[in-house]
Write a protein that holds these residues in place. Structure first.
Motif, PDB file in Angstrom:
ATOM      1  N   ARG A 207      64.767 -71.059  68.965  1.00 57.45           N
ATOM      2  CA  ARG A 207      64.287 -72.277  68.298  1.00 57.45           C
ATOM      3  C   ARG A 207      62.836 -72.550  68.682  1.00 57.45           C
ATOM      4  NH1 ARG A 207      65.941 -76.878  69.309  1.00 57.45           N
ATOM      5  NH2 ARG A 207      65.754 -77.662  67.194  1.00 57.45           N
ATOM      6  N   LEU A 208      62.000 -72.759  67.664  1.00 52.67           N
ATOM      7  CA  LEU A 208      60.575 -72.988  67.886  1.00 52.67           C
ATOM      8  C   LEU A 208      60.094 -74.296  67.274  1.00 52.67           C
ATOM      9  CD1 LEU A 208      59.259 -69.381  67.152  1.00 52.67           C
ATOM     10  CD2 LEU A 208      59.682 -70.416  69.380  1.00 52.67           C
ATOM     11  N   ARG A 209      61.014 -75.208  66.998  1.00 48.85           N
ATOM     12  CA  ARG A 209      60.611 -76.457  66.362  1.00 48.85           C
ATOM     13  C   ARG A 209      59.621 -77.215  67.252  1.00 48.85           C
ATOM     14  NH1 ARG A 209      62.688 -79.192  62.039  1.00 48.85           N
ATOM     15  NH2 ARG A 209      62.069 -81.384  61.872  1.00 48.85           N
ATOM     16  N   GLY A 210      58.566 -77.730  66.635  1.00 48.43           N
ATOM     17  CA  GLY A 210      57.548 -78.471  67.366  1.00 48.43           C
ATOM     18  C   GLY A 210      56.379 -77.624  67.814  1.00 48.43           C
ATOM     19  N   ARG A 211      56.504 -76.303  67.690  1.00 45.51           N
ATOM     20  CA  ARG A 211      55.389 -75.428  68.078  1.00 45.51           C
ATOM     21  C   ARG A 211      54.387 -75.361  66.932  1.00 45.51           C
ATOM     22  NH1 ARG A 211      56.083 -74.061  73.578  1.00 45.51           N
ATOM     23  NH2 ARG A 211      58.326 -74.162  73.947  1.00 45.51           N
ATOM     24  N   THR A 212      53.147 -75.734  67.225  1.00 44.77           N
ATOM     25  CA  THR A 212      52.130 -75.729  66.173  1.00 44.77           C
ATOM     26  C   THR A 212      51.260 -74.476  66.193  1.00 44.77           C
ATOM     27  OG1 THR A 212      50.640 -76.962  67.627  1.00 44.77           O
ATOM     28  CG2 THR A 212      52.021 -78.249  66.129  1.00 44.77           C
ATOM     29  N   THR A 213      51.180 -73.824  67.339  1.00 48.26           N
ATOM     30  CA  THR A 213      50.359 -72.622  67.459  1.00 48.26           C
ATOM     31  C   THR A 213      51.013 -71.659  68.425  1.00 48.26           C
ATOM     32  OG1 THR A 213      48.377 -73.991  67.185  1.00 48.26           O
ATOM     33  CG2 THR A 213      48.048 -71.739  67.939  1.00 48.26           C
ATOM     34  N   LEU A 214      51.038 -70.389  68.051  1.00 48.36           N
ATOM     35  CA  LEU A 214      51.570 -69.338  68.928  1.00 48.36           C
ATOM     36  C   LEU A 214      50.619 -68.154  68.837  1.00 48.36           C
ATOM     37  CD1 LEU A 214      55.347 -69.639  68.004  1.00 48.36           C
ATOM     38  CD2 LEU A 214      54.326 -70.226  70.205  1.00 48.36           C
ATOM     39  N   GLY A 215      50.273 -67.608  69.985  1.00 46.58           N
ATOM     40  CA  GLY A 215      49.245 -66.581  70.022  1.00 46.58           C
ATOM     41  C   GLY A 215      49.745 -65.178  69.815  1.00 46.58           C
ATOM     42  N   ALA A 216      48.803 -64.228  69.910  1.00 45.39           N
ATOM     43  CA  ALA A 216      49.103 -62.824  69.674  1.00 45.39           C
ATOM     44  C   ALA A 216      50.037 -62.264  70.744  1.00 45.39           C
ATOM     45  CB  ALA A 216      47.799 -62.021  69.636  1.00 45.39           C
TER      46      ALA A 216
ATOM     47  N   SER B 287      67.763 -51.855  68.076  1.00 50.85           N
ATOM     48  CA  SER B 287      68.161 -50.523  68.532  1.00 50.85           C
ATOM     49  C   SER B 287      69.651 -50.459  68.864  1.00 50.85           C
ATOM     50  CB  SER B 287      67.333 -50.126  69.757  1.00 50.85           C
ATOM     51  OG  SER B 287      67.638 -50.954  70.868  1.00 50.85           O
ATOM     52  N   VAL B 288      70.296 -51.609  69.095  1.00 50.41           N
ATOM     53  CA  VAL B 288      71.743 -51.629  69.377  1.00 50.41           C
ATOM     54  C   VAL B 288      72.479 -52.434  68.312  1.00 50.41           C
ATOM     55  CG1 VAL B 288      71.515 -51.265  71.846  1.00 50.41           C
ATOM     56  CG2 VAL B 288      71.410 -53.588  70.931  1.00 50.41           C
ATOM     57  N   GLY B 289      71.882 -52.579  67.132  1.00 58.63           N
ATOM     58  CA  GLY B 289      72.558 -53.240  66.024  1.00 58.63           C
ATOM     59  C   GLY B 289      72.429 -54.748  66.023  1.00 58.63           C
ATOM     60  N   GLY B 290      71.611 -55.313  66.879  1.00 62.41           N
ATOM     61  CA  GLY B 290      71.448 -56.759  66.939  1.00 62.41           C
ATOM     62  C   GLY B 290      70.287 -57.241  66.088  1.00 62.41           C
ATOM     63  N   GLU B 291      70.024 -58.538  66.148  1.00 58.92           N
ATOM     64  CA  GLU B 291      68.965 -59.105  65.320  1.00 58.92           C
ATOM     65  C   GLU B 291      68.421 -60.366  65.985  1.00 58.92           C
ATOM     66  OE1 GLU B 291      68.082 -60.091  60.594  1.00 58.92           O
ATOM     67  OE2 GLU B 291      70.088 -59.505  61.285  1.00 58.92           O
ATOM     68  N   LEU B 292      67.151 -60.647  65.706  1.00 58.40           N
ATOM     69  CA  LEU B 292      66.485 -61.840  66.233  1.00 58.40           C
ATOM     70  C   LEU B 292      66.153 -62.781  65.092  1.00 58.40           C
ATOM     71  CD1 LEU B 292      65.057 -63.402  68.553  1.00 58.40           C
ATOM     72  CD2 LEU B 292      62.998 -62.054  68.055  1.00 58.40           C
ATOM     73  N   TYR B 293      66.544 -64.067  65.249  1.00 55.33           N
ATOM     74  CA  TYR B 293      66.216 -65.113  64.284  1.00 55.33           C
ATOM     75  C   TYR B 293      65.264 -66.114  64.953  1.00 55.33           C
ATOM     76  CZ  TYR B 293      70.394 -63.630  61.621  1.00 55.33           C
ATOM     77  OH  TYR B 293      71.331 -62.917  60.917  1.00 55.33           O
ATOM     78  N   LEU B 294      64.245 -66.529  64.219  1.00 53.06           N
ATOM     79  CA  LEU B 294      63.372 -67.612  64.661  1.00 53.06           C
ATOM     80  C   LEU B 294      63.587 -68.811  63.754  1.00 53.06           C
ATOM     81  CD1 LEU B 294      60.002 -65.694  65.306  1.00 53.06           C
ATOM     82  CD2 LEU B 294      61.873 -66.125  66.904  1.00 53.06           C
ATOM     83  N   THR B 295      63.969 -69.952  64.316  1.00 52.24           N
ATOM     84  CA  THR B 295      64.263 -71.127  63.503  1.00 52.24           C
ATOM     85  C   THR B 295      63.305 -72.271  63.842  1.00 52.24           C
ATOM     86  OG1 THR B 295      65.843 -72.063  65.084  1.00 52.24           O
ATOM     87  CG2 THR B 295      66.690 -70.472  63.486  1.00 52.24           C
ATOM     88  N   GLY B 296      63.216 -73.215  62.904  1.00 50.14           N
ATOM     89  CA  GLY B 296      62.343 -74.368  63.099  1.00 50.14           C
ATOM     90  C   GLY B 296      60.873 -74.018  63.104  1.00 50.14           C
ATOM     91  N   VAL B 297      60.510 -72.925  62.437  1.00 46.83           N
ATOM     92  CA  VAL B 297      59.121 -72.460  62.439  1.00 46.83           C
ATOM     93  C   VAL B 297      58.294 -73.359  61.528  1.00 46.83           C
ATOM     94  CG1 VAL B 297      57.571 -70.537  61.970  1.00 46.83           C
ATOM     95  CG2 VAL B 297      59.867 -70.106  62.883  1.00 46.83           C
ATOM     96  N   GLY B 298      57.206 -73.928  62.057  1.00 41.31           N
ATOM     97  CA  GLY B 298      56.355 -74.826  61.286  1.00 41.31           C
ATOM     98  C   GLY B 298      55.673 -74.113  60.133  1.00 41.31           C
ATOM     99  N   HIS B 299      55.292 -74.904  59.136  1.00 41.03           N
ATOM    100  CA  HIS B 299      54.684 -74.315  57.937  1.00 41.03           C
ATOM    101  C   HIS B 299      53.319 -73.707  58.242  1.00 41.03           C
ATOM    102  CE1 HIS B 299      57.830 -75.755  55.282  1.00 41.03           C
ATOM    103  NE2 HIS B 299      57.713 -76.971  55.825  1.00 41.03           N
ATOM    104  N   ASP B 300      52.604 -74.274  59.209  1.00 47.54           N
ATOM    105  CA  ASP B 300      51.314 -73.675  59.577  1.00 47.54           C
ATOM    106  C   ASP B 300      51.511 -72.267  60.122  1.00 47.54           C
ATOM    107  OD1 ASP B 300      50.015 -75.947  58.810  1.00 47.54           O
ATOM    108  OD2 ASP B 300      49.883 -76.798  60.839  1.00 47.54           O
ATOM    109  N   LEU B 301      52.592 -72.089  60.867  1.00 48.78           N
ATOM    110  CA  LEU B 301      52.857 -70.767  61.423  1.00 48.78           C
ATOM    111  C   LEU B 301      53.315 -69.792  60.352  1.00 48.78           C
ATOM    112  CD1 LEU B 301      54.631 -71.613  64.810  1.00 48.78           C
ATOM    113  CD2 LEU B 301      52.303 -70.802  64.441  1.00 48.78           C
TER     114      LEU B 301
END
Length: 609
Positions: free
Chosen positions: A508-517, A532-546
């Motif tokens: 969860r990244l809600r409230g994050r306005t900037t994230l760097g390289a 690599s082991v069949g899993g997956e990463l989800y990012l939620t609450g990502v701001g529109h600027d991001l």
């Protein structure tokens, strides 16, 4: 058609520019109205400020002279600075009770900056240094450099100010005891004095010791504001009555001109890059001390102080000080506290301090040269000891090993190196502390729910197994070292065969306005590890600027292969959508009961700073 569009665009730009001009004029009008009221106080207020300015002027005599001695130049430089600083500063500062005058830290830094200049040119170099300080301060305000002062760690500042105070004490021992000393820094000079006690002048030691006794005694009474003046006068009078020619006098350090100083242009031919570097170091100290004064004495009418305008005011005060042969000035904690204690009401109290100082110089300047040097040394030693704040140092040390290291490192740098170099080390130490704090502050928590439906937050597990769905919430900075700390704390998927298959991590990244390289690199690597082991990463609450920054949509994404769920107005909806998708992806299987996720798991918690 193109021409019409350009015209409309030009008209729009003109309208925006005109709006900015109107707003600036409105702010200027309000400011002029406020200042006109300040500069035209009532008769009763004016009388109070006139009387409040006299104690400040009287105390400025020993303080100004002592600052000149501390800087290694003629005490007259400090007296002239005590005339220009309060006058120019009082007319222009945003913090109306602030008194801009000589300070121990600025004097010590200024003395370090001109230490390598030949003695014959040192006074002229000090005047030029003061002009450069004024120019640097005004430039810093114009390009808004003053806002970066907040990144200087409190631990670094405490170590720096403690080092300055100790240097003030050690550096005055030769004058207090009437002996010669060798050494490039005050610590070495103090060792030189201790190693050669046989050369101590008994008369000088008695005069200096008597001045110290008077300072301590009077400092405990209601007449504390006159303590420095009494400590100068009585021992000096005794020296002259007893005809002790072996006690050094102020006039032996250089001629004290009669009357008021004559304005002149500093000798620009003495300019060197080293002198400019010293001016930058002195300016940094002045900005920091001025900000502290503004915080300690807010405006009585509740109007906010402008740190930027205060920096400009201190810059103008230094230009004024330079023109009449003064030394660097800045917001003075002691003079401002005295100004408030004696009942000052408006900025006119500071202005009257400068006017009273002019009267003192005009009438009594001939007596200044007769003051005994050991008494001035005693004033500086007393100021240095009383400016050390043991309670603040103890509190900072108790804050942890990092604060302790910062204090000790900066303290030693001030004792052993020139002030300009010590300031640079302090700034670097502050940046390193900031980066280290960012990395240590980061917490990664898992959110789940118990059988009663309560939301439970616990430390993130070290690993994630087959079929598990984890909702992870990071608290703290995700920049630089913080992102690398996140990388170490993300749960590792199990790799023994297909056991890791179907695992999903929801970050969860809600409230994050900037994230760097660095963050993008970290999550990209982690997503590849999950895949690599069949899993997956989800990012939620990502701001529109991001999402715009990451080119998510029809264009290519900077973080391809990661499922992105943009934030919506409804808090938690993006995470619920991610949970639904994770459940469908695992073939309809629900997450492991030990790691079940509540539908309202996305209720916000305050971000840790």
């Amino acid at each position: 058609m193109i021409h019409s569009d350009d015209s409309e665009s030009g008209t729009g730009r003109s309208r925006v520019f005109q709006d900015r001009v109107d707003r600036a004029q409105d702010r200027l009008g309000r400011w002029l109205h406020t200042e006109s009221r300040e500069l035209k106080p009532g008769r009763h207020t004016m009388l109070r400020d006139l009387l409040a300015g006299l104690p400040g002027a009287i105390s400025s005599v020993p303080d100004g002279m002592a600052s000149g001695v501390l800087a290694g130049v003629n005490p007259a430089h400090g007296l002239y600075a005590s005339l220009a600083g309060p006058t120019v500063g009082g007319l222009s500062s945003s913090t109306r009770m602030m008194v801009i005058a000589t300070t121990g830290a600025a004097a010590l830094a200024a003395g370090s900056a001109v230490a390598d200049v030949p003695a014959a040119n040192r006074s002229a170099a000090m005047t030029l240094l003061t002009l450069l300080v004024g120019a640097v301060l005004v430039l810093a305000a114009v390009i808004k450099l003053n806002r970066y002062i907040r990144y200087v760690s409190q631990s670094v500042m405490l170590g720096f100010l403690a080092g300055v105070s100790v240097n003030m004490v050690l550096g005055q021992l030769p004058d207090l005891l009437g002996t010669e000393a060798t050494g490039a820094v005050p610590v070495l000079k103090a060792f030189s004095v201790v190693a050669n006690l046989g050369a101590v002048s008994v008369a000088s030691a008695v005069a200096g010791g008597g001045a110290l006794f008077l300072l301590i005694l009077i400092g405990r009474t209601k007449l504390a504001m006159l303590g420095s003046l009494v400590a100068l006068l009585l021992p000096t009078l005794a020296v002259h009555l007893l005809h002790r020619s072996d006690v050094a006098l102020v006039k032996q350090t250089g001629t004290i001109p009669q009357g008021l100083p004559v304005p002149h242009v500093p000798e620009l031919s003495l300019f060197t890059p080293e002198l400019l570097g010293g001016a930058a170091a002195v300016s940094a100290l002045i900005i920091i001390q001025g900000a502290g004064v503004a915080e300690a004495v807010p405006n009585q009418d509740g109007s906010p102080s402008s740190i930027r305008r205060d920096v400009v005011s201190q810059g103008l005060a230094n230009v004024g000080s330079s023109v009449i042969g003064g030394m660097p000035v800045g917001g003075s904690v002691g003079q401002t506290a005295l100004n408030k204690a004696v009942g000052a009401r408006t900025r006119w109290a500071s202005i009257w301090t400068g006017i009273w100082m002019a009267a003192i110089l005009l009438i009594f300047s001939g007596l200044v040269g007769e003051v005994a040097m050991p008494t001035l040394a005693a004033v500086l030693i007393y100021a240095g000891v009383t400016s050390i704040r043991p309670a603040d140092l103890i509190s900072a040390v108790r804050a942890g090993i990092i604060s302790t290291i910062a204090i000790i490192a900066t303290f030693i740098a001030v004792l052993m190196l020139p002030i300009a170099a010590a300031v640079g080390i302090g700034v670097i130490a502050s940046l390193l502390l900031q980066l280290n704090q960012e990395s240590l502050d980061l917490r990664l928590c898992q959110r789940r729910w118990d059988d009663q439906g309560h939301v439970i937050e616990s430390p993130a597990p070290a690993t994630i197994g087959a079929g598990q769905v984890l909702v992870l919430v990071p608290y703290g900075s995700l920049f630089f070292a913080g992102a690398r700390t996140l990388q170490r704390r993300l749960p590792r998927p199990e790799r023994n065969g297909p056991d890791g298959s179907g695992s999903v991590v929801i970050l969860r990244l809600r409230g994050r306005t900037t994230l760097g390289a660095t963050f993008l690199k970290v999550i990209g690597t982690y997503a590849h590890e999950l895949q690599s082991v069949g899993g997956e990463l989800y990012l939620t609450g990502v701001g529109h600027d991001l999402t715009d920054q990451w080119h998510i949509g029809e264009q290519s994404s900077l973080i391809a292969g990661i499922s992105i769920y943009p934030a919506t107005e409804e808090v938690g909806s993006s995470t619920r959508a991610a949970l639904d998708d994770a459940t469908r992806r695992s073939g309809g299987r629900q997450p492991d009961p030990a790691h079940r996720v509540s539908p309202d798991i996305t209720n916000e918690r305050p971000q840790a700073s």
